[in-house]
Design a protein around this motif. Structure first.
Motif, PDB file in Angstrom:
ATOM      1  N   ALA A  24       0.893  -1.296  -0.006  1.00 12.18           N
ATOM      2  CA  ALA A  24      -0.055  -0.190   0.056  1.00 12.18           C
ATOM      3  C   ALA A  24       0.976   1.353   0.126  1.00 12.18           C
ATOM      4  CB  ALA A  24      -0.959   0.043   1.251  1.00 12.18           C
ATOM      5  N   GLU A  25       0.475   2.207  -0.864  1.00 13.30           N
ATOM      6  CA  GLU A  25       1.320   3.510  -0.921  1.00 13.30           C
ATOM      7  C   GLU A  25       0.959   4.235   0.516  1.00 13.30           C
ATOM      8  OE1 GLU A  25       3.222   5.415  -3.118  1.00 13.30           O
ATOM      9  OE2 GLU A  25       3.347   3.504  -4.258  1.00 13.30           O
ATOM     10  N   PRO A  26       1.978   4.992   0.993  1.00  9.53           N
ATOM     11  CA  PRO A  26       1.652   5.636   2.368  1.00  9.53           C
ATOM     12  C   PRO A  26       0.883   6.874   1.942  1.00  9.53           C
ATOM     13  CG  PRO A  26       3.904   5.623   1.617  1.00  9.53           C
ATOM     14  CD  PRO A  26       3.602   4.688   0.876  1.00  9.53           C
ATOM     15  N   PRO A  27       0.234   7.269   2.917  1.00 13.66           N
ATOM     16  CA  PRO A  27      -0.551   8.518   2.680  1.00 13.66           C
ATOM     17  C   PRO A  27       0.415   9.615   2.884  1.00 13.66           C
ATOM     18  CG  PRO A  27      -0.859   7.743   4.885  1.00 13.66           C
ATOM     19  CD  PRO A  27       0.014   6.702   4.264  1.00 13.66           C
ATOM     20  N   GLY A  53      11.645  17.272   6.237  1.00 16.83           N
ATOM     21  CA  GLY A  53      11.840  18.538   5.509  1.00 16.83           C
ATOM     22  C   GLY A  53      10.812  18.501   4.175  1.00 16.83           C
ATOM     23  N   ALA A  54       9.633  17.794   4.216  1.00 14.20           N
ATOM     24  CA  ALA A  54       8.868  17.799   3.194  1.00 14.20           C
ATOM     25  C   ALA A  54       7.937  18.927   3.028  1.00 14.20           C
ATOM     26  CB  ALA A  54       7.838  16.401   3.251  1.00 14.20           C
ATOM     27  N   VAL A  55       7.726  19.664   4.057  1.00 17.38           N
ATOM     28  CA  VAL A  55       6.965  21.058   4.013  1.00 17.38           C
ATOM     29  C   VAL A  55       7.888  22.280   3.894  1.00 17.38           C
ATOM     30  CG1 VAL A  55       5.454  22.393   5.495  1.00 17.38           C
ATOM     31  CG2 VAL A  55       5.377  19.752   5.880  1.00 17.38           C
ATOM     32  N   ARG A  56       7.692  22.770   2.724  1.00 17.85           N
ATOM     33  CA  ARG A  56       8.306  24.041   2.289  1.00 17.85           C
ATOM     34  C   ARG A  56       7.497  25.165   2.223  1.00 17.85           C
ATOM     35  NH1 ARG A  56      13.747  23.192   3.019  1.00 17.85           N
ATOM     36  NH2 ARG A  56      14.291  21.158   2.386  1.00 17.85           N
ATOM     37  N   ASP A  71       7.456  13.821  -2.662  1.00 21.63           N
ATOM     38  CA  ASP A  71       8.509  12.685  -2.801  1.00 21.63           C
ATOM     39  C   ASP A  71       9.304  12.551  -1.470  1.00 21.63           C
ATOM     40  OD1 ASP A  71       8.238  12.393  -5.595  1.00 21.63           O
ATOM     41  OD2 ASP A  71       9.512  13.818  -6.063  1.00 21.63           O
ATOM     42  N   ARG A  72       9.128  13.337  -0.651  1.00 23.09           N
ATOM     43  CA  ARG A  72       9.827  13.472   0.915  1.00 23.09           C
ATOM     44  C   ARG A  72       8.953  13.035   1.874  1.00 23.09           C
ATOM     45  NH1 ARG A  72      14.292  17.991   1.572  1.00 23.09           N
ATOM     46  NH2 ARG A  72      14.949  16.282   2.871  1.00 23.09           N
ATOM     47  N   CYS A  73       7.578  13.339   1.636  1.00 21.83           N
ATOM     48  CA  CYS A  73       6.511  13.165   2.600  1.00 21.83           C
ATOM     49  C   CYS A  73       6.536  11.510   2.947  1.00 21.83           C
ATOM     50  CB  CYS A  73       5.357  13.687   2.431  1.00 21.83           C
ATOM     51  SG  CYS A  73       3.950  13.573   3.374  1.00 21.83           S
ATOM     52  N   THR A  74       6.655  11.166   4.057  1.00 22.18           N
ATOM     53  CA  THR A  74       6.249   9.721   4.553  1.00 22.18           C
ATOM     54  C   THR A  74       5.031   9.496   5.143  1.00 22.18           C
ATOM     55  OG1 THR A  74       7.293  10.126   6.854  1.00 22.18           O
ATOM     56  CG2 THR A  74       8.799   9.387   5.152  1.00 22.18           C
ATOM     57  N   GLY A  75       4.142  10.512   5.255  1.00 24.41           N
ATOM     58  CA  GLY A  75       2.965  10.279   5.874  1.00 24.41           C
ATOM     59  C   GLY A  75       2.864  10.126   7.386  1.00 24.41           C
ATOM     60  N   CYS A  76       4.067  10.386   8.036  1.00 22.80           N
ATOM     61  CA  CYS A  76       3.951  10.207   9.511  1.00 22.80           C
ATOM     62  C   CYS A  76       2.810  10.925  10.439  1.00 22.80           C
ATOM     63  CB  CYS A  76       5.185  10.528  10.021  1.00 22.80           C
ATOM     64  SG  CYS A  76       5.778  12.229   9.879  1.00 22.80           S
ATOM     65  N   ILE A  88      -4.276  20.224   8.374  1.00 25.17           N
ATOM     66  CA  ILE A  88      -3.243  19.347   7.626  1.00 25.17           C
ATOM     67  C   ILE A  88      -4.273  17.802   7.873  1.00 25.17           C
ATOM     68  CG2 ILE A  88      -1.205  18.099   7.151  1.00 25.17           C
ATOM     69  CD1 ILE A  88       0.147  20.593   8.345  1.00 25.17           C
ATOM     70  N   ARG A  89      -4.340  17.413   6.556  1.00 29.86           N
ATOM     71  CA  ARG A  89      -4.952  15.969   6.804  1.00 29.86           C
ATOM     72  C   ARG A  89      -4.011  14.902   6.008  1.00 29.86           C
ATOM     73  NH1 ARG A  89      -7.432  14.710   2.045  1.00 29.86           N
ATOM     74  NH2 ARG A  89      -7.820  16.599   0.741  1.00 29.86           N
ATOM     75  N   LEU A  90      -4.188  13.596   6.264  1.00 27.58           N
ATOM     76  CA  LEU A  90      -3.300  12.668   5.354  1.00 27.58           C
ATOM     77  C   LEU A  90      -4.223  12.025   4.598  1.00 27.58           C
ATOM     78  CD1 LEU A  90      -1.169  10.790   8.317  1.00 27.58           C
ATOM     79  CD2 LEU A  90      -0.590  12.701   6.775  1.00 27.58           C
TER      80      LEU A  90
END
Length: 97
Positions: A24-27, A53-56, A71-76, A88-90
Motif C-alpha cells: 500500500a502506498e503511504p498517505p 523536510g517535506a513541508v516547504r 517525494d519526501r513526505c512519509t505520511g507520518c 493538515i490531513r493525510l
C-alpha cells in the motif's frame, strides 16, 4: 475433478503473504485552505516539526504559502498533529495531486 488448494492460506501459513499482496502506498500530507498561512498569518509549525523536510514555504503575495514535497513526505502525520489550525490531513497520493 481435482480439489484446488487454497494457495492464499498456504502462502500465509508459510510466511509468504507479503509476496502475494500489493504494498500500500503511504498517505501524504495535504494542506487545506484553513491553514493560517493562507490567511496571511506567519505560521510555520508544520515545517518546523517535519522530520523529512517535506513541508516547504514559497514566497507569494501576502506571505509565504506552504507546499508539500510528496517525494519526501512519509505520511507520518507529525505536521498534522502540530498544526494549530487543524488544516493538515493525510490522504492517498492520488488525492493529494
Amino acid at each position: 475433478m481435482t480439489d484446488v488448494p487454497d494457495l492464499q492460506r498456504r502462502h500465509f501459513l508459510l510466511g509468504r503473504f507479503a509476496e502475494t499482496s500489493q504494498p500500500a502506498e503511504p498517505p501524504v500530507a495535504v494542506i487545506t485552505q484553513s491553514c493560517f498561512a493562507h490567511r496571511g498569518v506567519a505560521c510555520m509549525s508544520c515545517r518546523d516539526v517535519c522530520p523529512t523536510g517535506a513541508v516547504r514555504f514559497a514566497l507569494a503575495l501576502g506571505g509565504a504559502r506552504p507546499r508539500i514535497n510528496t517525494d519526501r513526505c512519509t505520511g507520518c502525520g507529525v505536521c498534522a498533529q502540530a498544526c494549530p489550525a487543524e488544516a493538515i490531513r493525510l490522504a492517498p497520493l492520488e488525492a493529494a495531486s
